[in-house]
Design a protein around this motif. Structure first.
Motif, mmCIF file in Angstrom:
data_model
loop_
_atom_site.group_PDB
_atom_site.id
_atom_site.type_symbol
_atom_site.label_atom_id
_atom_site.label_comp_id
_atom_site.label_asym_id
_atom_site.label_seq_id
_atom_site.Cartn_x
_atom_site.Cartn_y
_atom_site.Cartn_z
ATOM 1 N N ASN A 79 0.848 -1.194 0.000
ATOM 2 C CA ASN A 79 0.000 0.000 0.000
ATOM 3 C C ASN A 79 0.883 1.244 0.000
ATOM 4 O OD1 ASN A 79 -1.767 2.200 1.048
ATOM 5 N ND2 ASN A 79 -3.243 0.531 1.126
ATOM 6 N N GLY A 80 0.589 2.147 -0.929
ATOM 7 C CA GLY A 80 1.400 3.364 -1.061
ATOM 8 C C GLY A 80 0.938 4.507 -0.175
ATOM 9 N N GLY A 81 -0.155 4.266 0.573
ATOM 10 C CA GLY A 81 -0.761 5.347 1.356
ATOM 11 C C GLY A 81 0.170 5.971 2.385
ATOM 12 N N ALA A 82 1.157 5.216 2.811
ATOM 13 C CA ALA A 82 2.062 5.735 3.838
ATOM 14 C C ALA A 82 2.987 6.817 3.299
ATOM 15 C CB ALA A 82 2.891 4.594 4.420
ATOM 16 N N CYS A 83 3.141 6.857 1.983
ATOM 17 C CA CYS A 83 4.151 7.782 1.442
ATOM 18 C C CYS A 83 3.791 8.369 0.082
ATOM 19 C CB CYS A 83 5.498 7.062 1.348
ATOM 20 S SG CYS A 83 5.397 5.533 0.405
ATOM 21 N N HIS A 84 2.611 8.037 -0.474
ATOM 22 C CA HIS A 84 2.331 8.544 -1.827
ATOM 23 C C HIS A 84 2.355 10.079 -1.884
ATOM 24 C CE1 HIS A 84 -2.250 7.715 -0.969
ATOM 25 N NE2 HIS A 84 -1.806 8.735 -0.272
ATOM 26 N N ALA A 85 1.983 10.707 -0.757
ATOM 27 C CA ALA A 85 1.931 12.171 -0.776
ATOM 28 C C ALA A 85 3.320 12.808 -0.857
ATOM 29 C CB ALA A 85 1.180 12.686 0.439
ATOM 30 N N GLN A 86 4.359 12.026 -0.507
ATOM 31 C CA GLN A 86 5.726 12.562 -0.650
ATOM 32 C C GLN A 86 6.023 12.801 -2.145
ATOM 33 O OE1 GLN A 86 7.905 13.355 1.726
ATOM 34 N NE2 GLN A 86 9.920 13.362 0.808
ATOM 35 N N ILE A 87 5.347 12.045 -2.998
ATOM 36 C CA ILE A 87 5.563 12.197 -4.441
ATOM 37 C C ILE A 87 4.966 13.513 -4.944
ATOM 38 C CG2 ILE A 87 5.028 11.230 -6.723
ATOM 39 C CD1 ILE A 87 5.092 8.456 -5.555
ATOM 40 N N TYR A 88 3.744 13.855 -4.487
ATOM 41 C CA TYR A 88 3.053 14.971 -5.151
ATOM 42 C C TYR A 88 2.799 16.216 -4.314
ATOM 43 C CZ TYR A 88 -1.028 12.678 -3.017
ATOM 44 O OH TYR A 88 -1.906 12.096 -2.141
ATOM 45 N N THR A 89 2.874 16.134 -2.983
ATOM 46 C CA THR A 89 2.562 17.335 -2.182
ATOM 47 C C THR A 89 3.534 18.470 -2.487
ATOM 48 O OG1 THR A 89 1.764 15.862 -0.472
ATOM 49 C CG2 THR A 89 1.984 18.151 0.145
ATOM 50 N N MET A 90 4.770 18.087 -2.824
ATOM 51 C CA MET A 90 5.777 19.114 -3.124
ATOM 52 C C MET A 90 5.387 19.942 -4.352
ATOM 53 S SD MET A 90 7.576 18.390 -6.002
ATOM 54 C CE MET A 90 6.863 17.225 -7.179
ATOM 55 N N GLY A 91 4.419 19.452 -5.153
ATOM 56 C CA GLY A 91 4.000 20.169 -6.358
ATOM 57 C C GLY A 91 3.525 21.583 -6.036
ATOM 58 N N CYS A 92 2.962 21.763 -4.857
ATOM 59 C CA CYS A 92 2.468 23.081 -4.447
ATOM 60 C C CYS A 92 3.651 24.051 -4.316
ATOM 61 C CB CYS A 92 1.722 22.931 -3.116
ATOM 62 S SG CYS A 92 0.774 24.365 -2.671
ATOM 63 N N VAL A 93 4.749 23.577 -3.740
ATOM 64 C CA VAL A 93 5.958 24.407 -3.591
ATOM 65 C C VAL A 93 6.603 24.615 -4.970
ATOM 66 C CG1 VAL A 93 8.231 24.567 -2.492
ATOM 67 C CG2 VAL A 93 6.332 23.463 -1.281
ATOM 68 N N LEU A 94 6.652 23.547 -5.735
ATOM 69 C CA LEU A 94 7.291 23.612 -7.055
ATOM 70 C C LEU A 94 6.577 24.595 -7.978
ATOM 71 C CD1 LEU A 94 9.426 22.355 -8.975
ATOM 72 C CD2 LEU A 94 7.713 20.640 -9.595
ATOM 73 N N ARG A 95 5.240 24.561 -7.962
ATOM 74 C CA ARG A 95 4.484 25.403 -8.896
ATOM 75 C C ARG A 95 4.273 26.830 -8.380
ATOM 76 N NH1 ARG A 95 1.825 20.625 -9.741
ATOM 77 N NH2 ARG A 95 0.471 21.073 -7.987
ATOM 78 N N HIS A 96 4.127 26.966 -7.051
ATOM 79 C CA HIS A 96 3.733 28.277 -6.529
ATOM 80 C C HIS A 96 4.710 28.879 -5.530
ATOM 81 C CE1 HIS A 96 -0.012 27.452 -8.540
ATOM 82 N NE2 HIS A 96 -0.106 26.314 -7.893
ATOM 83 N N GLY A 97 5.730 28.119 -5.147
ATOM 84 C CA GLY A 97 6.692 28.626 -4.167
ATOM 85 C C GLY A 97 7.655 29.628 -4.793
ATOM 86 N N SER A 98 8.343 30.377 -3.924
ATOM 87 C CA SER A 98 9.335 31.335 -4.404
ATOM 88 C C SER A 98 10.621 30.561 -4.740
ATOM 89 C CB SER A 98 9.634 32.351 -3.310
ATOM 90 O OG SER A 98 10.239 31.691 -2.212
ATOM 91 N N PRO A 99 11.536 31.181 -5.524
ATOM 92 C CA PRO A 99 12.804 30.506 -5.804
ATOM 93 C C PRO A 99 13.527 30.112 -4.512
ATOM 94 C CG PRO A 99 12.564 32.459 -7.180
ATOM 95 C CD PRO A 99 11.410 32.464 -6.236
#
Ligand SMILES: Cc1cc2nc3c(=O)[nH]c(=O)nc-3n(C[C@H](O)[C@H](O)[C@H](O)COP(=O)(O)OP(=O)(O)OC[C@H]3O[C@@H](n4cnc5c(N)ncnc54)[C@H](O)[C@@H]3O)c2cc1C
Length: 384
Positions: A79-99
């Motif tokens: 089951n990937g539920g323990a860590c799947h969010a490590q894959i995609y949660t960073m997308g918020c920082v990547l797309r909208h975060g400052s340099p």
């Protein structure tokens, strides 16, 4: 039925998962323990950083690579539920975060040194009606002071950082209900015990989910992602990826149930012949195969649109709906085919049966998807 996409990733993930057999997952499930060794192995192999651009230390691959990783984990019985969010949660920082925010956090997320796998949206009173969240962040000089409550926030105890959606302007004071919300990056290492309390919730599956209580939690203003008041739109962006990836997990579950169901139907002898010789046993399995295959095509379609930077909200939703229903049907038939043994823990069917049920509720429930299709695709009147 197997996809041809990313065969090398699939093989490598399957090899890794073979080191974590049913016995491993069963033990954790019994005691509701986090799969630390499994998550570490995935991290070391680089499978949790596939979407992070190479300049920050990831592999810079498209969403399809991540769907391959998660599908194979689930197909293996894990089951990937323990860590799947490590894959995609960073997308918020990547797309909208400052340099600066990207440079500060993404390399650590890519190496696994920083766990960014908690995503705090849902609240007990607001439910799916996200614009009614009431957790509030008040600006106070160079920091925000956060008060409120969240529920069902998974992996909070296993995260260094959390992407948190808060109100920064009351709903009554904004033109559109979706305005006035903001995203803060909360450093859990500093917050816990100093304004943030985490209370684990025991559920029918081994999913480290929690309730969070904010009591004058101070968050540095520099941890605001993007612009104040635009948070809801940033969160929506990431939801398509999440839905597609969860759908891929359902496809993996569906294939697990089909593999196990077909093997058992061939093997189990009753009335002097294998139960799989009966069409009453064959047809439900065949139907499950049809449904899982069709759902997999929708997952591929949504993934292709996402990778091409095309609008894919409807397709991501439809993929999640179809895949969660296909995996549930496959689970039900697989359990039925196993007769009494389907209820025995050692077969892993009952555990996976419980686990795959979640996806019709989270991260978005079926009715809300149907409502989206009814109003946004079919042009029917809005019901809420
Ligand atoms: C194990 C688990 C892990 C989770 N992890 C996270 C997480 O990490 N972060 C996070 O923010 N959230 C998380 N969630 C929350 C999850 O996203 C929500 O549970 C889900 O979106 C459903 O919301 P709700 O529970 O508030 O249901 P509600 O909004 O209360 O809805 C209850 C039921 O009513 C139906 N319903 C509601 N309104 C309508 C309507 N207008 N028309 C028709 N039907 C309607 C819904 O479809 C649903 O079936 C998790 C939940 C679970 C169970």
């Amino acid at each position: 039925m197997d996809h041809v996409s990313h065969p090398e990733i699939r093989e490598a993930v399957a090899r890794l998962c073979a080191r974590f057999p049913g016995e491993y997952w069963r033990g954790l499930d019994r005691d509701r323990v986090y799969p630390t060794e499994f998550v570490n192995a995935l991290t070391e192999a680089g499978f949790l950083s596939v979407l992070i651009p190479e300049e920050y230390g990831g592999s810079g691959l498209g969403l399809g690579a991540a769907t391959a990783v998660l599908e194979e984990i689930h197909r293996s019985g894990g089951n990937g539920g323990a860590c799947h969010a490590q894959i995609y949660t960073m997308g918020c920082v990547l797309r909208h975060g400052s340099p600066e925010q990207k440079a500060r956090y993404l390399p650590g997320v890519a190496s696994g040194e920083i766990r960014l796998q908690a995503f705090g949206v849902t609240e007990p009173t607001a439910g799916t009606d996200t614009t009614r969240i009431s957790t509030f962040a008040r600006r106070d000089g160079d920091r925000y002071i956060v008060n409120g409550q969240k529920i069902w926030i998974s992996r909070a105890e296993h995260s260094d950082l959390m992407v948190l959606l808060v109100r920064t302007t009351p709903r009554e004071d904004v033109k559109r209900a979706s305005d006035g919300m903001s995203v803060l990056l909360v450093d859990m290492r500093e917050a816990v015990g100093d304004g943030l309390t985490i209370r684990p919730i025991r559920t029918m599956i081994n999913h480290a989910t929690t309730e969070l209580f904010f009591d004058d939690l101070a968050v540095p203003a520099e941890n605001l992602i993007g612009e104040e008041g635009r948070g809801f739109h940033y969160i929506l962006d990431g939801m398509n990826a999440e839905r597609i990836l969860i759908a891929a997990e359902c496809i993996g579950d569906g294939k697990f149930f089909l593999d196990r169901g077909a093997a058992y139907a061939k093997d189990r002898k009753v009335f002097g012949r294998s139960i799989g010789e009966n069409q009453g046993v064959q047809f439900p399995l065949a139907r499950a195969h049809v449904q899982v295959s069709a759902a997999a095509l929708m997952v591929d379609h949504a993934t292709a649109l996402f990778e091409a930077d095309q609008p894919c909200g409807t397709e991501a939703n439809m993929a999640k709906l179809l895949a969660s229903e296909a995996s549930w049907y496959a689970a039900d038939q697989c359990l039925q085919i196993h007769g009494g043994f389907g209820f025995a823990e050692e077969y892993d069917i009952e555990r996976k049966f419980r686990e795959t049920r979640l996806y019709q509720v989270a991260p978005i429930s079926t009715n809300l998807i149907l409502s989206h299709v009814a109003t946004h695709v079919l042009g029917l009147p809005k019901s809420f």
